[in-house]
Scaffold this motif. Structure first.
Motif, PDB file in Angstrom:
ATOM      1  N   PHE A  27      -7.627  -3.779  -4.376  1.00  0.00           N
ATOM      2  CA  PHE A  27      -6.394  -3.048  -4.684  1.00  0.00           C
ATOM      3  C   PHE A  27      -6.755  -1.607  -5.019  1.00  0.00           C
ATOM      4  O   PHE A  27      -7.484  -1.342  -5.968  1.00  0.00           O
ATOM      5  CB  PHE A  27      -5.671  -3.692  -5.875  1.00  0.00           C
ATOM      6  CG  PHE A  27      -4.421  -2.959  -6.277  1.00  0.00           C
ATOM      7  CD1 PHE A  27      -3.301  -2.992  -5.462  1.00  0.00           C
ATOM      8  CD2 PHE A  27      -4.369  -2.244  -7.459  1.00  0.00           C
ATOM      9  CE1 PHE A  27      -2.149  -2.311  -5.825  1.00  0.00           C
ATOM     10  CE2 PHE A  27      -3.218  -1.560  -7.826  1.00  0.00           C
ATOM     11  CZ  PHE A  27      -2.114  -1.600  -7.007  1.00  0.00           C
ATOM     12  N   ASP A  28      -6.248  -0.678  -4.215  1.00  0.00           N
ATOM     13  CA  ASP A  28      -6.487   0.750  -4.412  1.00  0.00           C
ATOM     14  C   ASP A  28      -5.312   1.321  -5.198  1.00  0.00           C
ATOM     15  O   ASP A  28      -4.241   1.572  -4.645  1.00  0.00           O
ATOM     16  CB  ASP A  28      -6.643   1.438  -3.060  1.00  0.00           C
ATOM     17  CG  ASP A  28      -7.086   2.888  -3.176  1.00  0.00           C
ATOM     18  OD1 ASP A  28      -6.940   3.484  -4.256  1.00  0.00           O
ATOM     19  OD2 ASP A  28      -7.568   3.427  -2.162  1.00  0.00           O
ATOM     20  N   LEU A  29      -5.515   1.500  -6.497  1.00  0.00           N
ATOM     21  CA  LEU A  29      -4.447   1.971  -7.381  1.00  0.00           C
ATOM     22  C   LEU A  29      -3.967   3.368  -7.007  1.00  0.00           C
ATOM     23  O   LEU A  29      -2.764   3.638  -6.999  1.00  0.00           O
ATOM     24  CB  LEU A  29      -4.912   1.943  -8.835  1.00  0.00           C
ATOM     25  CG  LEU A  29      -3.900   2.352  -9.896  1.00  0.00           C
ATOM     26  CD1 LEU A  29      -2.701   1.411  -9.875  1.00  0.00           C
ATOM     27  CD2 LEU A  29      -4.546   2.374 -11.268  1.00  0.00           C
ATOM     28  N   VAL A  30      -4.894   4.260  -6.673  1.00  0.00           N
ATOM     29  CA  VAL A  30      -4.520   5.626  -6.289  1.00  0.00           C
ATOM     30  C   VAL A  30      -3.633   5.598  -5.051  1.00  0.00           C
ATOM     31  O   VAL A  30      -2.597   6.264  -4.994  1.00  0.00           O
ATOM     32  CB  VAL A  30      -5.774   6.495  -6.062  1.00  0.00           C
ATOM     33  CG1 VAL A  30      -5.405   7.857  -5.484  1.00  0.00           C
ATOM     34  CG2 VAL A  30      -6.548   6.667  -7.368  1.00  0.00           C
ATOM     35  N   ALA A  31      -4.020   4.819  -4.056  1.00  0.00           N
ATOM     36  CA  ALA A  31      -3.216   4.715  -2.838  1.00  0.00           C
ATOM     37  C   ALA A  31      -1.857   4.102  -3.141  1.00  0.00           C
ATOM     38  O   ALA A  31      -0.838   4.531  -2.593  1.00  0.00           O
ATOM     39  CB  ALA A  31      -3.945   3.888  -1.793  1.00  0.00           C
ATOM     40  N   ALA A  32      -1.816   3.109  -4.023  1.00  0.00           N
ATOM     41  CA  ALA A  32      -0.545   2.459  -4.363  1.00  0.00           C
ATOM     42  C   ALA A  32       0.394   3.429  -5.070  1.00  0.00           C
ATOM     43  O   ALA A  32       1.598   3.427  -4.818  1.00  0.00           O
ATOM     44  CB  ALA A  32      -0.795   1.237  -5.243  1.00  0.00           C
ATOM     45  N   PHE A  34       0.296   6.857  -4.916  1.00  0.00           N
ATOM     46  CA  PHE A  34       0.619   8.066  -4.166  1.00  0.00           C
ATOM     47  C   PHE A  34       1.006   7.836  -2.715  1.00  0.00           C
ATOM     48  O   PHE A  34       1.072   8.765  -1.930  1.00  0.00           O
ATOM     49  CB  PHE A  34      -0.539   9.057  -4.254  1.00  0.00           C
ATOM     50  CG  PHE A  34      -0.766   9.559  -5.655  1.00  0.00           C
ATOM     51  CD1 PHE A  34       0.148  10.402  -6.252  1.00  0.00           C
ATOM     52  CD2 PHE A  34      -1.873   9.172  -6.372  1.00  0.00           C
ATOM     53  CE1 PHE A  34      -0.043  10.858  -7.542  1.00  0.00           C
ATOM     54  CE2 PHE A  34      -2.087   9.622  -7.664  1.00  0.00           C
ATOM     55  CZ  PHE A  34      -1.162  10.466  -8.252  1.00  0.00           C
ATOM     56  N   GLY A  35       1.258   6.589  -2.311  1.00  0.00           N
ATOM     57  CA  GLY A  35       1.826   6.352  -0.990  1.00  0.00           C
ATOM     58  C   GLY A  35       0.848   6.050   0.117  1.00  0.00           C
ATOM     59  O   GLY A  35       1.120   6.347   1.276  1.00  0.00           O
ATOM     60  N   GLY A  36      -0.289   5.475  -0.195  1.00  0.00           N
ATOM     61  CA  GLY A  36      -1.256   5.098   0.837  1.00  0.00           C
ATOM     62  C   GLY A  36      -2.456   6.018   0.852  1.00  0.00           C
ATOM     63  O   GLY A  36      -2.419   7.134   0.355  1.00  0.00           O
ATOM     64  N   GLN A  37      -3.543   5.535   1.436  1.00  0.00           N
ATOM     65  CA  GLN A  37      -4.786   6.297   1.461  1.00  0.00           C
ATOM     66  C   GLN A  37      -4.682   7.592   2.242  1.00  0.00           C
ATOM     67  O   GLN A  37      -5.411   8.538   1.973  1.00  0.00           O
ATOM     68  CB  GLN A  37      -5.912   5.444   2.045  1.00  0.00           C
ATOM     69  CG  GLN A  37      -6.371   4.354   1.130  1.00  0.00           C
ATOM     70  CD  GLN A  37      -7.526   3.571   1.725  1.00  0.00           C
ATOM     71  OE1 GLN A  37      -7.727   3.572   2.939  1.00  0.00           O
ATOM     72  NE2 GLN A  37      -8.269   2.902   0.871  1.00  0.00           N
ATOM     73  N   ASP A  38      -3.801   7.646   3.212  1.00  0.00           N
ATOM     74  CA  ASP A  38      -3.672   8.846   4.035  1.00  0.00           C
ATOM     75  C   ASP A  38      -2.668   9.850   3.489  1.00  0.00           C
ATOM     76  O   ASP A  38      -2.526  10.938   4.044  1.00  0.00           O
ATOM     77  CB  ASP A  38      -3.294   8.464   5.466  1.00  0.00           C
ATOM     78  CG  ASP A  38      -4.422   7.711   6.161  1.00  0.00           C
ATOM     79  OD1 ASP A  38      -5.590   7.969   5.819  1.00  0.00           O
ATOM     80  OD2 ASP A  38      -4.125   6.873   7.027  1.00  0.00           O
ATOM     81  N   ALA A  39      -1.977   9.497   2.407  1.00  0.00           N
ATOM     82  CA  ALA A  39      -1.013  10.424   1.811  1.00  0.00           C
ATOM     83  C   ALA A  39      -1.754  11.626   1.235  1.00  0.00           C
ATOM     84  O   ALA A  39      -2.856  11.512   0.700  1.00  0.00           O
ATOM     85  CB  ALA A  39      -0.211   9.728   0.719  1.00  0.00           C
ATOM     86  N   MET A  40      -1.147  12.789   1.343  1.00  0.00           N
ATOM     87  CA  MET A  40      -1.781  14.028   0.910  1.00  0.00           C
ATOM     88  C   MET A  40      -2.152  13.987  -0.577  1.00  0.00           C
ATOM     89  O   MET A  40      -3.241  14.410  -0.956  1.00  0.00           O
ATOM     90  CB  MET A  40      -0.870  15.218   1.196  1.00  0.00           C
ATOM     91  CG  MET A  40      -1.505  16.542   0.843  1.00  0.00           C
ATOM     92  SD  MET A  40      -3.052  16.830   1.713  1.00  0.00           S
ATOM     93  CE  MET A  40      -2.458  17.685   3.119  1.00  0.00           C
ATOM     94  N   LEU A  41      -1.278  13.463  -1.421  1.00  0.00           N
ATOM     95  CA  LEU A  41      -1.567  13.410  -2.860  1.00  0.00           C
ATOM     96  C   LEU A  41      -2.728  12.466  -3.153  1.00  0.00           C
ATOM     97  O   LEU A  41      -3.573  12.764  -3.998  1.00  0.00           O
ATOM     98  CB  LEU A  41      -0.330  12.993  -3.649  1.00  0.00           C
ATOM     99  CG  LEU A  41       0.717  14.078  -3.868  1.00  0.00           C
ATOM    100  CD1 LEU A  41       1.944  13.503  -4.562  1.00  0.00           C
ATOM    101  CD2 LEU A  41       0.144  15.218  -4.696  1.00  0.00           C
ATOM    102  N   ALA A  42      -2.789  11.341  -2.476  1.00  0.00           N
ATOM    103  CA  ALA A  42      -3.893  10.406  -2.674  1.00  0.00           C
ATOM    104  C   ALA A  42      -5.212  11.058  -2.258  1.00  0.00           C
ATOM    105  O   ALA A  42      -6.212  10.964  -2.972  1.00  0.00           O
ATOM    106  CB  ALA A  42      -3.666   9.118  -1.897  1.00  0.00           C
ATOM    107  N   ARG A  43      -5.195  11.729  -1.129  1.00  0.00           N
ATOM    108  CA  ARG A  43      -6.408  12.407  -0.658  1.00  0.00           C
ATOM    109  C   ARG A  43      -6.831  13.499  -1.631  1.00  0.00           C
ATOM    110  O   ARG A  43      -8.017  13.693  -1.876  1.00  0.00           O
ATOM    111  CB  ARG A  43      -6.194  12.966   0.741  1.00  0.00           C
ATOM    112  CG  ARG A  43      -6.055  11.862   1.791  1.00  0.00           C
ATOM    113  CD  ARG A  43      -5.714  12.420   3.153  1.00  0.00           C
ATOM    114  NE  ARG A  43      -6.702  13.399   3.589  1.00  0.00           N
ATOM    115  CZ  ARG A  43      -7.655  13.149   4.477  1.00  0.00           C
ATOM    116  NH1 ARG A  43      -7.736  11.951   5.016  1.00  0.00           N
ATOM    117  NH2 ARG A  43      -8.509  14.090   4.824  1.00  0.00           N
TER     118      ARG A  43
END
Length: 75
Positions: A27-32, A34-43
């Protein structure tokens, strides 16, 4: 400088917790958040965590950088 050290330490802790969750529960909390691993905020968070880890290496290689007192020079 102290504020920067605290902020980077918090980001490294967040990154460590996130990697722990990935390893234990896939479970990737940051991706969850901020909208997925490819989302700008997550990146952006991933990049900031990485840069924070690099910043936290400095006290390990430079004595006195972590706010530790330096020994008095001998006379």
């Amino acid at each position: 400088m102290k504020t920067l050290n605290i902020v980077t330490l918090v980001l490294v802790i967040v990154g460590g917790i996130n990697w722990g969750l990935v390893g234990i529960a896939q479970f990737d909390l940051v991706a969850a958040i901020f909208g997925g691993q490819d989302a700008m905020l997550a990146r952006l968070v991933y990049v900031l965590v990485g840069l924070s880890a690099l910043w936290q290496i400095l006290p390990l290689v430079s004595p006195g950088m972590a706010g530790e007192p330096r020994p008095a020079p001998r006379r």
